[in-house]
Scaffold this active site. Structure first.
Site, mmCIF file in Angstrom:
data_model
loop_
_atom_site.group_PDB
_atom_site.id
_atom_site.type_symbol
_atom_site.label_atom_id
_atom_site.label_comp_id
_atom_site.label_asym_id
_atom_site.label_seq_id
_atom_site.Cartn_x
_atom_site.Cartn_y
_atom_site.Cartn_z
ATOM 1 N N LYS A 176 -12.682 -9.222 -46.530
ATOM 2 C CA LYS A 176 -13.931 -9.337 -46.760
ATOM 3 C C LYS A 176 -14.760 -8.014 -45.703
ATOM 4 C CE LYS A 176 -15.449 -9.966 -43.298
ATOM 5 N NZ LYS A 176 -15.097 -9.431 -42.028
ATOM 6 N N TYR A 261 -19.827 -14.327 -42.224
ATOM 7 C CA TYR A 261 -19.198 -15.324 -42.000
ATOM 8 C C TYR A 261 -20.464 -16.478 -42.106
ATOM 9 C CZ TYR A 261 -14.530 -13.330 -41.198
ATOM 10 O OH TYR A 261 -13.546 -12.757 -40.818
#
Lengths: 432, 432
Positions: A176, A261
Site C-alpha cells: 500500500k 491506515y
C-alpha cells in the site's frame, strides 16, 4: 519447561533408567514409582489425527487451555514468493517474517543491486539463480517455484511491476498505497483480471489479531453502535532526500503513506464506505522535508450508519499510531494500532454498578506473516483475498476526495462506485 | 509501508515509467520530477559492508532510529540441532522458534513415536533419515549435520540422554531442571567435560530482553542497591496422570518445574549465590493431583550483599509469573517475567519533585530462539555458555536446601561450593 514424550522413550529401559537416578528429597507426596512402569497416558504423548499433532489440555479448568501446536505445510508444498524490491521493509520485516509463515516461503528476489541480492539470498537460503533484475520480471514465468510476486517498491512503480508480474502468470501481492491514483488502481485490477491471477493489497493491519478483535467488537454489536472512531498515524521524517519525500516516487506525503491506515481501518472496522469526507492540510512552508509533499492531514469520514471517523496523520508529529472507538455502551482503545508490533487493547464497559476496563490478552502474531500466509492460502484454496485490488481502489478514491476537500475547503460527497459495491462480501470476510 | 530499492530499478526506464503514471492531486508541495531523474541516495539504497546490509537512519531526531535488518547465517552454515523429545514444548515452542533463529536450525529428531516424528519432520523440512529412536542416540555420531542435541524429556531421563549425546560427540543443551539431584548434575557436567563437549541448561529467561534489562538495572546501580526481590511462578495443573505429577519422572512438584525460575533469576539478577534459605510447603491432603509431588512452596533466599528474595510457586494458584525489585531509589516491576511472552516492565524513580513510572518499550523477542542462537554461537565461536551445567548444579543444591528447610522447619545455611565459585565470571556475562 521440560517437554514430555514418554510414549517415545523405549519404555522399559529408559523409564527404569530414569527412576534409578532419583534423589530429590521432595517434602510432599509418596514414592509412586508404580506410575513409571505403566504406559504413559495420551495427555503426555499427544495424538496424530488428520495430519496434525494435538495434546489434550493439561491445565486445570481455572485457566484457558493452550493453543494446539502449529502445523506448517512441508516447505516444498508452501507457496513460493518472489520479493520485488530489497529495501528496508523487505530486509527488516518481510524476509524475517517468512520464517513465521506456515504456507508461504521466499524463493526468488527481484533487485537491481546484485551484491545486496546475493548476500540476502544466501542469508535466507534462496538459490542464486533465482535472483532477477527489474527488467527480468517477465522471466519469472519460467520459474515454476514462484507462484506469487510481492511488490515492495516506491509507489509510482507499483503499476508497471504488478502488471509485469501478472503478465508473467504470477499472483500479485502489492504494498500500500496500491498506486498513485484511482485510475492506476483500476488499470491494475483489470490487468490482473485479464491475466487470471489474484491481486491483493498488503493491508497488514486487517490481518493483525488486536485489530481483528476490534472489528469483531464493532460487527457483533455487543457494545451497541459505534458512534465515533478517533485515530491517528504519525511519525517524524528525517532526511529530505528519502524517496517518500519525492512526489514523483511517493505520489503524495503522509496521507498515502501512513494516513491510509486510518482510512483503511475505519472502513474495515465499520464494514461501510464513507459517504462524505472533509479535510484540512497543514504543511510548514520553509521545511526542506516538505518541498514536494504534504506534512499534516486531518480528515473526517462520515459513514451511512452515522458513525463518524476523525483521522489525523503527520510526518512531523512524534510517533503515535492509536485508535479509539466510542460505542453506545463502552469504548475500545487500541494503542499502537498500526505499528508493526506492541498493540495493547483496553475495553471499557458497565459491570453492574461499576465501570470496568478490561485488557484482553491477545497473543501477538507477526502481521506480515499472517498477511503473506493469507495470500498463500487464497492461492492454494482458490479463494478471494480479504483485501483485494478493489480495496486499494476504494482508498484511492477516498484519498482523492480528501485532497479535493482540502484544496476547496468544502466537504466532498462520495458516490457509490459502479460495479464495486459487492466487493466487501461475506466470502471476503470469512477468509482466515 | 512500502519498501524502497530505487538503486535497483533499472533507473532510466522504470523511473520514467513511474513518473508517467502520476495522477494523485496532492494539495501540498510542488511538482519535483527532477529528483526521479537523478541517482537515488544511499538513504534509500542501503549499503553492503562486512557481509551485512544496513540503511542510514530515515527518521527525524525526535524518534529513536530503527534497528538494522537481521543478518542470518546462510542455512547451511547454521548449527544443526537434534531435538530429543517431541512433546508439547518441542512442538508448540521450540520448532516454531527455530524459524526465528539466525545461527541454529533443526536437522534431526529423536522420538519413540515414528508416526508423529515423520509428520513433524515433514512440516519442518527435516530429512526422514534424520529421525531416530531413543536407543539410537549413539548413532547421532554418524550424522555430521548434527552438532548439538537439545534434550527436552521428563526430568529423570535427562542424565542418561545428556550423557549419551555427549558420548556421541554432540554439544548438549538440556532443559531445566537439569536433573533430579545435585549428584546427577555433577555427573552430567563431568561426562560432558570428559567428552569435551559444551553443556548448557535451557534457562530461557536469562536470554529474554526484559529480564536482561532488569539484570542491567541491578548491576548498574543506577537505582541504588536492590533491597528486596519479590517473585512468584504459579499455574494450575489439571489431569493428575500427567508426567509432571509423577515423582519418578518429575523428581518433585512445583519447585523444580516452575519455582526454579524464581530461584534461578534471583541468582541471575543479583549475580550472587544465596548464603541461607528458609522454606515452607503446603500440599492439600486429599487432592489427587498431589498424591506424589508438592503443590505450594514459599522460600526466602538471603544473599551476601543483604538482598533478600521472597519467592513463591504453586500448582494450584491461578497463572501468575511476576517479579518486582525494590531498590534504594526506585522499583522495577516485571509482569509475566517468566511467561513465554507478554513481559511488561515498569520502573519507578524520582524526577525532581515527582515520582515517575516509566514503561520502557523493549522489543519482544522469542526467548527460545535467543537461547538456541546463544548456544549455537557458543559452539561456532568456542565460547562458554551464559548458563552452563554449573548453573543447573547450583540450582539443584539450592533446591535441596529448600526441601531440607521445609522438612526441618529451620533455616539452612549454604556453604560456598568447592571449585565452582568462579563459574559466574565476566566471560559468561559478556556472552551475547
Amino acid at each position: 519447561m521440560t517437554n514430555d514424550d514418554p510414549a517415545a522413550l523405549g519404555r522399559r529401559t529408559l523409564f527404569a533408567a530414569g527412576t534409578a537416578g532419583l534423589a530429590l528429597s521432595a517434602a510432599a507426596g509418596g514414592g509412586g514409582s508404580a506410575s513409571a512402569q505403566s504406559s504413559p497416558p495420551p495427555i503426555d504423548t499427544g495424538v496424530v489425527r488428520d495430519g496434525r499433532v494435538s495434546f489434550p489440555n493439561w491445565r486445570g479448568e481455572a485457566e484457558p487451555p493452550s493453543p494446539p501446536p502449529p502445523a506448517p505445510l512441508p516447505p516444498g508444498e508452501r507457496v513460493g514468493f518472489a520479493l520485488v524490491g530489497l529495501g528496508r521493509l523487505t530486509l527488516e520485516e518481510l524476509l524475517p517474517a517468512f520464517a513465521e509463515c506456515r504456507y508461504a516461503r521466499p524463493v526468488a528476489l527481484v533487485s537491481g543491486t546484485p551484491e545486496k541480492a546475493r548476500l540476502v539470498a544466501a542469508q535466507y537460503g534462496i538459490k542464486p539463480e533465482a535472483i532477477y533484475g527489474y527488467a527480468d520480471i517477465p522471466r519469472l514465468r519460467e520459474n515454476g517455484e514462484v507462484r506469487a510476486a510481492y511488490v515492495v517498491t516506491p509507489n509510482s512503480l507499483h503499476r508497471e511491476q504488478v502488471e509485469a508480474a501478472a503478465a508473467a502468470g504470477k499472483h500479485v501481492l502489492c504494498e500500500k498505497p496500491m498506486a498513485v491514483s484511482s485510475a492506476e488502481a483500476r488499470a491494475m485490477i483489470a490487468a490482473c483480471d485479464r491475466a487470471r491471477v489474484k491481486l491483493m493489497v498488503a493491508y497488514r493491519v486487517q490481518y493483525e489479531p488486536h485489530n481483528r478483535e476490534v472489528i469483531r467488537l464493532l460487527r457483533s454489536g455487543e457494545l451497541g453502535a459505534a458512534r465515533l472512531i478517533e485515530t491517528n498515524n504519525c511519525q517524524v521524517q528525517g532526511d529530505p532526500s528519502q524517496w517518500r519525500m519525492k512526489k514523483a516516487l511517493a505520489g503524495g506525503g503522509s496521507l498515502p503513506d501512513i494516513g491510509i491506515y486510518c482510512l483503511n481501518t475505519a472502513r474495515a472496522y465499520t464494514g461501510e464506505e464513507p459517504v462524505e469526507v472533509f479535510a484540512r492540510i497543514h504543511t510548514p512552508p520553509n521545511d526542506p522535508r516538505f518541498a514536494e509533499v504534504e506534512d499534516t492531514v486531518s480528515f473526517m469520514l462520515r459513514f451511512p450508519s452515522g458513525t463518524i471517523a476523525n483521522c489525523a496523520t503527520s510526518y512531523s508529529a512524534f510517533n503515535s499510531k492509536d485508535m479509539r472507538v466510542q460505542f453506545e455502551r463502552g469504548w475500545a482503545d487500541l494503542e499502537n494500532a498500526y505499528a508493526y508490533r506492541g498493540q495493547q487493547l483496553r475495553v471499557a464497559k458497565r459491570d453492574g454498578e461499576r465501570q470496568v476496563v478490561e485488557q484482553p490478552r491477545i497473543r501477538e502474531r507477526n502481521q506480515f506473516a499472517l498477511e503473506m500466509d493469507h495470500f498463500a492460502r487464497c492461492i492454494l484454496e482458490d479463494r478471494r483475498p480479504r483485501t483485494p485490488g478493489e480495496e486499494g481502489l476504494r482508498d484511492h478514491l477516498a484519498m482523492e476526495a480528501i485532497y479535493r476537500s482540502a484544496a476547496t475547503g468544502q466537504p466532498v460527497t462520495m458516490e457509490p462506485v459502479q460495479g464495486l459495491d459487492a466487493s466487501r462480501g461475506p466470502e471476503a470476510e470469512k477468509a482466515g
